[in-house]
Design an enzyme around this catalytic site. Sequence first.
Site, PDB file in Angstrom:
ATOM      1  CG  ASP A 120     -46.653  43.520  63.443  1.00  0.00           C
ATOM      2  OD1 ASP A 120     -45.436  43.229  63.412  1.00  0.00           O
ATOM      3  OD2 ASP A 120     -47.535  42.755  63.869  1.00  0.00           O
ATOM      4  CG  ASP A 121     -49.845  46.839  60.883  1.00  0.00           C
ATOM      5  OD1 ASP A 121     -49.795  45.654  60.501  1.00  0.00           O
ATOM      6  OD2 ASP A 121     -50.558  47.230  61.826  1.00  0.00           O
ATOM      7  CG  HIS A 135     -47.855  42.024  58.896  1.00  0.00           C
ATOM      8  ND1 HIS A 135     -48.070  41.020  59.807  1.00  0.00           N
ATOM      9  CD2 HIS A 135     -48.664  43.061  59.290  1.00  0.00           C
ATOM     10  CE1 HIS A 135     -48.944  41.418  60.711  1.00  0.00           C
ATOM     11  NE2 HIS A 135     -49.334  42.637  60.414  1.00  0.00           N
ATOM     12  CG  HIS A 194     -53.085  43.785  57.819  1.00  0.00           C
ATOM     13  ND1 HIS A 194     -54.115  43.603  58.711  1.00  0.00           N
ATOM     14  CD2 HIS A 194     -51.961  43.875  58.570  1.00  0.00           C
ATOM     15  CE1 HIS A 194     -53.643  43.595  59.940  1.00  0.00           C
ATOM     16  NE2 HIS A 194     -52.322  43.743  59.888  1.00  0.00           N
ATOM     17  CG  HIS A 249     -48.619  48.146  65.645  1.00  0.00           C
ATOM     18  ND1 HIS A 249     -48.876  47.717  66.941  1.00  0.00           N
ATOM     19  CD2 HIS A 249     -49.221  47.246  64.817  1.00  0.00           C
ATOM     20  CE1 HIS A 249     -49.613  46.615  66.894  1.00  0.00           C
ATOM     21  NE2 HIS A 249     -49.829  46.307  65.615  1.00  0.00           N
TER      22      HIS A 249
END
Length: 708
Positions: free
Chosen positions: A78-79, A129, A133, A230
């Site tokens: 993620d991210d 995603h 955020h 991540h």
Amino acid sequence: MRYLLPSLLLVALMAMLMLRGYVHSEIESDQRIRESIDQTTVPQNILDGGPVIDATKPKEKEPEARYVRDKHVVITFDDGPDPTWTPRVLDKLKQYDAKGVFFVTGTMATRYPDLVKRIVEEGHELGLHTFNHPDLSYKTRDGIDWQFSQNQLAIAGAAGVHTSLFRPPYSSTSSAMDDASWPVAKYVGELGYLTVVNDTDSEDWKRPGVKEIIKRATPKTTKGTIVLMHDSGGDRSQTVAALDKFLPDMQKRGFKFTNLTEALGAPSAHTEVTGLDLWKSKAFIAAIYVSDHITDVLTVGLAIVGSLVIARFGLMLILSFAHARKVRKRGFRWGPQVTRPVTVLVPAYNERECIANTVRSLMSSDHPIEVIVIDDGSTDGTADIVERMRIPNVRVVRQQNSGKPAALNNGIRHARYDIIVMMDGDTVFEPSTVRELVQPFGNPRVGAVAGNAKVGNRDSLIGAWQHIEYVMGFNLDRRLYDMLGIMPTIPGAIGAFRADALHRVGGMSEDTLAEDTDITMAFHRDGWKVVYAEDARAWTEAPESVQQLWSQRYRWSYGTMQAIWKHRRAFIEKGPSGRFGRIGLPVVSLFMIVFPLLAPLIDIFLIYGLVFGPTGKTVVAWFGVLMLQVVCAAYAFRLDKEKMTHLISFPLQQILYRQIMYVVLLQSWITALTGGRLRWQKLRRTGVVEAPGALPGQRREEERWPVG
């Protein structure tokens, strides 16, 4: 239309900064995270089901929570993408022939599109995603749509694909779905997306250590699992190190690392983007690239501006003080006193409103003069007004309209004396002006003298701004240039020249629109000294509207560029010409062209800092620059014996007036670079300026001697 292109460039610059601020989550960033609430509306099969929530089916069918196939591990990140850690994660996946899913944010994808492209090229899947955020439970449906569309736009521009996978920010397992997050999952399903959460959470964002990350990521059984990791958001060295053990260990146990759709036995999540949609996406990425790098360029520019501000104002204060101390020293003399008569040339074109005031001010001169008014084909009776005044030492020379340089050259041919004073037809002199102006010719090396031009109509706001500019920006600069020996301009409103020097350089040139700058540079190259006489004051009528101000300054700035280009060979020449070329031309170019073009960066960064922060430091820095300018302005007013009350409008002048001058200069650059031609533009005059001390009730001469 003349304002359009420079204004558009300024707007585009601000738009790029705003776009950068958005991409870096400096604006429109929502950091709210909702606490877990009741689960009364969440179907039980979702709470008890797998990590892939499929609500894409028709409304009559219940949503389902699907599991991945046994012995399949879907490792997700993620991210990202992150320029440091994503490449290392990809290297590890490639080393162990493993596939994974990268849930990227739009803000990161737009900044690092090459990494998004690499993810796809190496066979991994992408997932949304969101763009920046946020917790989508706080968003309306329109807000969710915007987050998805921008996220898809980013990955399409980077890799040419769209994806049907989505992971909500701040999510965990399907059993944690609640009454706030469930409506989002249902709506996302209606849009055609699979909502992907996880079975096991490595909690690598806590940096608990490599062993702990592996322990938390390892499934307890042989069932399929989705692992959360991540590749961005901080130091991910432990994550990379954990992959080096986790991937081969799980493979030895018979697990296979696949994409999500393979683990589900479903078609690929990617669909190719083509045509106009692809070009729109690529244009979006290109705009982000420009906006993301423009701040670096502007930061360098701001550093240059800061250095120039300090250097320029430091030099102005030091050298103007030295100049004032030199010329005001008791007993100072340029040389033997100059008492012989001089010729005053007054070129005039349609100066009916002003010409009588101009001539009348000359008649009060305490120095012997002859006055030649060169009428350049006026159609308003300017010459008739002067002739009807019937003053013995005032002559009128008429010519067909040929422009100011031709009028001045005609006047030079008719001049009787060896010192020639030039002024504008909208300007008035004080009684002592001519005497003060010609005294430097007592030094045989002096070829030209610049006088002290002052704004007569300073009562309006725009007049007050120009008054500040004349006192600070022009006259203080002339003291600096005098001390450096590189005076760039004898102002057309008040200047004096040796007649033989004028003949040597060929008189006034028509090659540029700034004949006063052109002739001054020619004098330097011919070896003459050009100085500034602070007590020779002329009062001129400044433009009284933005339109007129634009026209005047556009001509000035463009003409200055023409003059610098015309005399560029001085840079490689020897003697006085070479000295001016290698010292004067660079300094003049820096202070008169480059510095004004970069100066608005101070204001642009003020706006940027107020919007994106740090606001306090930005305001302090801006006011620091302003106070430095105030000090210089106050000192300039003190030297010129002007009232400090006029400086009340100085802050506003710096904010607004500077932008006008910036756009004017930018338009001049565009005209120069595109090979455009700028014609002389006559300003409208009102004749409101009279010499200080004019007799009360004295009527204008055109009223006493009416035309016809």
